[in-house]
Each structure stands twice: as structure tokens, then as C-alpha cells.
Design an enzyme around this catalytic site. Structure first.
Site, PDB file in Angstrom:
ATOM      1  N   LYS A  69       0.844  -1.198   0.000  1.00 18.79           N
ATOM      2  CA  LYS A  69       0.000   0.000   0.000  1.00 18.79           C
ATOM      3  C   LYS A  69       0.882   1.252   0.000  1.00 18.79           C
ATOM      4  O   LYS A  69       1.973   1.239   0.584  1.00 18.79           O
ATOM      5  CB  LYS A  69      -0.897  -0.035   1.242  1.00 18.79           C
ATOM      6  CG  LYS A  69      -1.974   1.036   1.314  1.00 18.79           C
ATOM      7  CD  LYS A  69      -2.865   0.801   2.547  1.00 18.79           C
ATOM      8  CE  LYS A  69      -3.940   1.853   2.689  1.00 18.79           C
ATOM      9  NZ  LYS A  69      -4.835   1.579   3.855  1.00 18.79           N
ATOM     10  N   SER A 145      -9.776   1.708   2.936  1.00 20.91           N
ATOM     11  CA  SER A 145      -8.888   2.448   2.082  1.00 20.91           C
ATOM     12  C   SER A 145      -7.855   1.597   1.342  1.00 20.91           C
ATOM     13  O   SER A 145      -7.255   2.074   0.382  1.00 20.91           O
ATOM     14  CB  SER A 145      -8.156   3.509   2.892  1.00 20.91           C
ATOM     15  OG  SER A 145      -7.290   2.899   3.841  1.00 20.91           O
ATOM     16  N   SER A 169     -10.005  -0.665   7.084  1.00 23.31           N
ATOM     17  CA  SER A 169      -9.386  -0.439   5.774  1.00 23.31           C
ATOM     18  C   SER A 169      -8.711  -1.654   5.138  1.00 23.31           C
ATOM     19  O   SER A 169      -8.328  -1.591   3.971  1.00 23.31           O
ATOM     20  CB  SER A 169      -8.366   0.697   5.860  1.00 23.31           C
ATOM     21  OG  SER A 169      -9.026   1.934   5.815  1.00 23.31           O
TER      22      SER A 169
END
Lengths: 476, 94
Positions: A69, A145, A169
Site C-alpha cells: 500500500k 482504504s 481499511s
């Protein structure tokens, strides 16, 4: 040649060990896949020319590459939290989890996965680079997210991935994309090198194609780190030993507050079917109450934004990233932040600053910390009598891109089932448990007490081994 | 309650410059969000102690020994503007 990118990490580790596949071949199959479909999925950012993959350090592929990420620092490779304000930021050091991956003999992709700016969001639409699309239906969001990681794993553009989870997330996008996502116990995995959103809630965790890969990755990233003062010094078990297909005698609680208005019918049906399955396999179930559940979202949006407003004070145009061109210092700060942050980031920083400001601190921030105690106590009480708690991961399947962008509060409510685990600091996993009529995945959430990831793995693995959901592939 | 005047003040505290239209929209959204958050007022928190972390830990200190840290070059490498071994910002004193 077999499409190696479609396999799980543990299958590939086995193959590389038996010399049936080379790391180069794994990377090549990933890049081929990324080149073919990422223009539709947009799971990765700053892709550039993926035909010439950027291998870290050794410039050689090693082991099975992990997708990362965009908020986890990788030395020498851009890490921008998908924000304009961090444009061009190249970390001078590796996050501890990245070191762990290297030391375990694996590499990672230099190209990072898309996310909501600074992890602020539940749909990956708040990215400076534009939204990621759900591989099961390109008109839908992948969740957020960590939506880039989830979409990449689900579409075989990644083998396994590391995301971060502050209020859901990792688990919510895993649920939306039909994969496995784990938020470890707070303190289990080092946060050193994770660009902070809300420091008392953030945890790094794996997004994987199956439960075994999740245990494999947890074995690599778990453990005490002197560089993270909140990491906890307790022994790390071999999580693969918890992969036992047997739930006989386990006591599981079903919190009635999670099965109320707002829960989609198809999600409810899939979760109830999963509960029946686990009953047949020998687990016992009982309805329980987590009394303060209704306060989880409001508590979270005070605490998380308050911590974010403080953490994001460092982005002022002085040390890194974007700087607005103004010749007065105060205006430089204000313009840099006004132009560098996206809408959601500004909304959260201002909300958090408000909750901490003179005259409102007691009514909002302090009160939220007290209600957080109540939420944690609810779980402490339940785990005295139960091995774990099972709920839906999200009240709905993936929603359409754009659907919730004009109504921030509605977006916030999509985290309603995942937030409590962060507030209480407990581990929680999402595993696929079915599909809606329209073909969108549904996720089952399992929660356990602090540092009992093994219980999660045991229940998740037992369920997975007796169902086929994790084997489903997108049509892409 | 939160209104446009408060949002303007808080945005200044947070050092964020907002366009007039942005300020108006944000104020409305925040009013809506705070209205929802006000639900917290219903919770009974008498005699409840606040927690700032879910896992109790206090005074976590490292050993007082020298460790390697970032070199000046590396620490300055991302600076939007630098001179020698300094970050450069717009002039603050006349």
C-alpha cells in the site's frame, strides 16, 4: 506456461522450493497481468513501464513479491499516500515490515497500491490518482482504504499484499473483493514506517487469496520492534500451526446489535448460512450483546480525526512533498495544505482540530475516549465466555463508484461493523462467505481477544476448507 | 454546534486555506457530521476513565545508547527547498 500469478503465495513458495518455478517467472507473470488489465482496475499507482519491473535493492526477484500500500515506506521507492501533498516523496528508510519481508527472502513491487488519500475513506475514491475499480464489477468501488491491494489480489495482479487498517481499511475492501483480510491485534505488527493516520488505531496487516497465505504473511511481519514504542513484546506463535480444520467445542458469540436495520438482506443471508456451516462443523453459537455498538462510529470519527489532525501537522511544505509558491511563511503553510490535501483530508483535519480545540475538548474528545473504554469493556466481558465473535464485515456489498461521494456521513457508516475492533485493539479477519445475485462478494468477520490471532485462523481456515468461495475468480 | 465562523477559525488553527465555496460546503457537511456525533452525549460516562490506547503501556523508553540515524543528506533529500545543510523557508524576520 501455467499462469503463476493466479496461484497463492504458499503454492508459489512450494514451487520455488521444488525448483518448479523461478521468482523471475512469478514476477514476469504478475507484470504481464498488470499490463493486461490494470488500465481497467487501476489497482496500482505511478505504474510507468511495468515491462521493466523495479526490483528493490538487489534488482533481482526473490521469493514471492508482496504488493505494498502507498502509505508504507520503501527506501528509494515513492511513497505518497496517494496525496498531492506527498508528491515525489522517496523515503530514506524502509518500514520494519519491509525489512521483515526482505529478511524472509521475499521482494516487493516497487509500484505501490492505490488507496484513499492518507487512508481517509472506505472506497479508494479519495485518491489523488483517481479511483480503483472492483474487479468483480468495474462500476463498483473495491472498498477502502486498502482498495488497490484488495483489487490487485482479487484480480491476480498481486500474489499477496500488505495494507493498513484504522477502522476497517483491510477487512472492508477484502470483503468487497472476495479475499481474506486481517487486522492484527494492536501492537502485534510494527507500525514503524507506516505513515500515521490515527496512531492508537492503525495496524498493518495482510490481504491474501486464502487463510494460509494470511498466516504465512503474519509469521513474517509479527513481532516486537524497538522502533515502535507501541509494539508489544510477547512471543509470536507459528501461525501456520493454527491452520486446523476443526471448530468442535468452540463457543462463538453473535452480537445482536450487528443484525439490525441497515444490514443488507443478501449479506445477512450469506452470513447466516456461514454460521449454519460452522454449527454443522461443531461450533456452538449464542446471541450476545455488545451494548455500546451504536457509539462506535461517532467515537471513531472523533478519535481518528483528532489523531489525524495532529499526525498530519507535519505536512507543511518544509521537509518533503508539495510546497505552494508563496513568499510569506504563514501563507506558505496555509496554501500548501489548502492545495495539497484533498477534500476528505481537509474535512477530517478540520473535524479533528475542532474536537481538540478549546471549548470542545471535554465535550467531544475526552467524552469519546471514555466511550471507547465502554466499547472495549463490552468485548472484554464477551471474551471471558466466548472464543470469538462473528458478524458481517460490511452491511452491504460493494457500492457503485460515486454513490456515496456527496454524502460523507453515509460513507462513514459503511465502516459500522469494522470500527469496534480498532477501538478495542482486538484482531479481526474477513473471509469470503458468498456472493449476491449480482455477483458481488460478501465477507464474514471473525473477532477474537487480544493476541489470539490463532483462534481467528482456526475458525477462518475451518470455514474456508469446507466452502469454495475463496476459489472463485473474477472474469477479468 | 458548528457554524461557518467556527470552521473558519478551526481551519486557521489547522493552517488550511479554504476557498469561500469550500468553506461554505465544508461547514454544512461538518454541521451534519457533528449532529450525528452528538449522539455521544447520550452515553452514560459517569465514573468511566478515558483510554487513549487499547493496549496498556506507559513510559516505554529505549536504552540511552547512541544509534545510527539518518545522515544530513538523506534527511534533506526530499526538501522542496534547501541550502547547504538547511531547509529553506520564506523569510520570517525582516
Amino acid at each position: 506456461m501455467e499462469e503463476l500469478n493466479r496461484l497463492t503465495a504458499h503454492e508459489l513458495i512450494e514451487k520455488t522450493r521444488n525448483k518448479e518455478a523461478l521468482s523471475e517467472e512469478i514476477s514476469a507473470s504478475l507484470y504481464k497481468r498488470i499490463n493486461e488489465i490494470d488500465s481497467k482496475v487501476k489497482a496500482y499507482v505511478r505504474l510507468g513501464n511495468t515491462k521493466e519491473p523495479a526490483y528493490p535493492r538487489t534488482r533481482e526477484p526473490r521469493g514471492v513479491p508482496v504488493t505494498i500500500k502507498d502509505n508504507i515506506c520503501t527506501e528509494g521507492y515513492n511513497t505518497e499516500c496517494c496525496s498531492k501533498i506527498l508528491k515525489g516523496f522517496i523515503p530514506p528508510y524502509d518500514a520494519t515490515v519491509i525489512k521483515n519481508i526482505r529478511e524472509a527472502g521475499h521482494s516487493y513491487l516497487g509500484q505501490k497500491a492505490n488507496m484513499d488519500e492518507f487512508a481517509f475513506g472506505s472506497s479508494t475514491e479519495n485518491s489523488f490518482f483517481g479511483p480503483t475499480h472492483n474487479p468483480w464489477n468495474l462500476d463498483c468501488v473495491p472498498g477502502g482504504s486498502s482498495g488497490g491491494c484488495a483489487a490487485a489480489v482479487a484480480s491476480d495482479e498481486a500474489i499477496w499484499a500488505l495494507g493498513s487498517d484504522t477502522g476497517g481499511s483491510i477487512r472492508q475492501p477484502a470483503s468487497f473483493c472476495g479475499i481474506v483480510g486481517l487486522k492484527p491485534t494492536y501492537g502485534r505488527v510494527s507500525r514503524y514506517g507506516l505513515i500515521a493516520f490515527a496512531s492508537s488505531l492503525d495496524q498493518i496487516g495482510p490481504l491474501t487469496k486464502d487463510v494460509r497465505d494470511s498466516a504465512f504473511l503474519m509469521n513474517i511481519i509479527s513481532g516486537y520492534d524497538p522502533d515502535d514504542s507501541t509494539s508489544v513484546n510477547t512471543p509470536v506463535p507459528d501461525y501456520t500451526k493454527a491452520l486446523v480444520s476443526d471448530v468442535k467445542g468452540l463457543k462463538i458469540g453473535i452480537p445482536k446489535e450487528y443484525f439490525v436495520e441497515g444490514l443488507g438482506l443478501e449479506v445477512k443471508a450469506a452470513v447466516e448460512e456461514a454460521i449454519d456451516k460452522l454449527k454443522k462443523l461443531g461450533a456452538s453459537f449464542k446471541e450476545i450483546s455488545l451494548t455500546h455498538t451504536e457509539y462506535a462510529v461517532p467515537v471513531y470519527y472523533i478519535i481518528a480525526t483528532a489523531e489525524a489532525s495532529s499526525n498530519l501537522a507535519r505536512f507543511d511544505g518544509v521537509q518533503y512533498g508539495f510546497r505552494a509558491k508563496v513568499d510569506n511563511l504563514m501563507d506558505m503553510y496555509k496554501k500548501t495544505r489548502g492545495q495539497g490535501f484533498g477534500q476528505e483530508a481537509k474535512r477530517r483535519i478540520i473535524l479533528g482540530t475542532f474536537a481538540l480545540s478549546h471549548g470542545y475538548y471535554d465535550a467531544y474528545y475526552l467524552r469519546a475516549l471514555k466511550v471507547r473504554t465502554l466499547i472495549k469493556q463490552d468485548f472484554d466481558a464477551v471474551f471471558k465466555d466466548f472464543d470469538c465473535v462473528i458478524t458481517p464485515t460490511s452491511p452491504t456489498p460493494a457500492f457503485r463508484i460515486g454513490e456515496k461521494m456527496t454524502d460523507p456521513l453515509r460513507m462513514y457508516l459503511s465502516d459500522i461493523y469494522t470500527i469496534s475492533a480498532n477501538l478495542a485493539g482486538i484482531p479481526a479477519i474477513s473471509v469470503p462467505c458468498g456472493f449476491t445475485k449480482k455477483g458481488l462478494p460478501v465477507g464474514l468477520q471473525i473477532m477474537a481477544k487480544h493476541f489470539d490471532e490463532e483462534k481467528l485462523f482456526r475458525v477462518a481456515y475451518s470455514y474456508e476448507q469446507n466452502t469454495e468461495w475463496h476459489k472463485m475468480k473474477t472474469k477479468l | 454546534m458548528i457554524d461557518q465562523k467556527i470552521v473558519e477559525h478551526v481551519a486557521h488553527l489547522a493552517r488550511i486555506d479554504l476557498e469561500p465555496k469550500e468553506l461554505e460546503k465544508l461547514s454544512m457537511q461538518l454541521e451534519h457530521i457533528i449532529g450525528f456525533i452528538d449522539k455521544l452525549k447520550q452515553a452514560n460516562v459517569d465514573n468511566v476513565l478515558p483510554i487513549s490506547h487499547a493496549i496498556a503501556a506507559s513510559n516505554v523508553l529505549r536504552e540511552d545508547v547512541l544509534k545510527k540515524s539518518l545522515s544530513q543528506d538523506k534527511a534533506l533529500a526530499n526538501a522542496p527547498s534547501k541550502k547547504g545543510s538547511f531547509f529553506v523557508v520564506p523569510k520570517v524576520i525582516e
